[in-house]
Design a protein around this motif. Structure first.
Motif, PDB file in Angstrom:
ATOM      1  N   GLU A 260       0.826  -1.208   0.000  1.00 54.28           N
ATOM      2  CA  GLU A 260       0.000   0.000   0.000  1.00 54.28           C
ATOM      3  C   GLU A 260       0.862   1.260   0.000  1.00 54.28           C
ATOM      4  O   GLU A 260       0.625   2.197  -0.768  1.00 54.28           O
ATOM      5  N   PHE A 261       1.891   1.293   0.858  1.00 53.96           N
ATOM      6  CA  PHE A 261       2.779   2.456   0.908  1.00 53.96           C
ATOM      7  C   PHE A 261       3.495   2.654  -0.429  1.00 53.96           C
ATOM      8  O   PHE A 261       3.571   3.772  -0.947  1.00 53.96           O
TER       9      PHE A 261
ATOM     10  N   GLN B 108       1.241   3.971  -3.118  1.00 54.36           N
ATOM     11  CA  GLN B 108       1.007   5.396  -2.929  1.00 54.36           C
ATOM     12  C   GLN B 108       2.171   6.195  -3.503  1.00 54.36           C
ATOM     13  O   GLN B 108       1.976   7.188  -4.210  1.00 54.36           O
ATOM     14  N   GLY B 109       3.398   5.739  -3.222  1.00 50.42           N
ATOM     15  CA  GLY B 109       4.573   6.419  -3.762  1.00 50.42           C
ATOM     16  C   GLY B 109       4.608   6.379  -5.280  1.00 50.42           C
ATOM     17  O   GLY B 109       4.965   7.367  -5.930  1.00 50.42           O
TER      18      GLY B 109
ATOM     19  N   ARG C 170       2.048   6.289  -7.261  1.00 52.20           N
ATOM     20  CA  ARG C 170       1.025   7.236  -7.739  1.00 52.20           C
ATOM     21  C   ARG C 170       1.484   8.675  -7.561  1.00 52.20           C
ATOM     22  O   ARG C 170       1.233   9.519  -8.415  1.00 52.20           O
ATOM     23  N   GLU C 171       2.138   8.958  -6.443  1.00 54.73           N
ATOM     24  CA  GLU C 171       2.673  10.305  -6.230  1.00 54.73           C
ATOM     25  C   GLU C 171       3.685  10.639  -7.326  1.00 54.73           C
ATOM     26  O   GLU C 171       3.648  11.735  -7.896  1.00 54.73           O
TER      27      GLU C 171
ATOM     28  N   THR D 292       6.180  10.852  -0.508  1.00 49.73           N
ATOM     29  CA  THR D 292       6.188  10.692   0.934  1.00 49.73           C
ATOM     30  C   THR D 292       7.363   9.778   1.266  1.00 49.73           C
ATOM     31  O   THR D 292       7.515   8.725   0.632  1.00 49.73           O
TER      32      THR D 292
ATOM     33  N   CYS E 158       7.112   6.047   1.356  1.00 48.21           N
ATOM     34  CA  CYS E 158       6.430   5.451   0.205  1.00 48.21           C
ATOM     35  C   CYS E 158       7.322   5.308  -1.020  1.00 48.21           C
ATOM     36  O   CYS E 158       6.849   4.898  -2.078  1.00 48.21           O
TER      37      CYS E 158
END
Length: 86
Positions: A30-31, A34-35, A37-38, A46, A49
């Motif tokens: 999940e982390f 997220q990274g 996608r960022e 983040t 991430c």
């Protein structure tokens, strides 16, 4: 209530290894997603991430160190001291 949530966040390491490992994999996936996608959106990553800067073990250790060391332990100490003075 905040203490209960933080305890739930860190309780995984106390579970049987096969259960803890599955949850650790899910959390790090999940982390890292997220990274990803960022990065795809051109946003700053983040720190926890970014899959290019750390592996799963380092991410889990950093998460536990941060949540317990920065979040949970001071909160427990505050709660403990406030109850001992009453």
């Amino acid at each position: 209530m905040e203490i209960i949530i933080k305890c739930a966040d860190t309780s995984n390491v106390l579970k049987p290894f096969n259960v803890a490992k599955k949850w650790a994999m899910r959390v790090t996936d999940e982390f890292f997603l997220q990274g990803d996608r960022e990065k795809a959106c051109g946003m700053p990553l983040t720190p926890m991430c970014d899959r290019t800067c750390q592996g799963r073990v380092a991410l889990q250790k950093g998460f536990v160190d941060f949540v317990i060391g920065v979040g949970l332990l001071p909160e427990v100490q505050r709660e403990s001291s406030s109850h001992s003075t009453t």
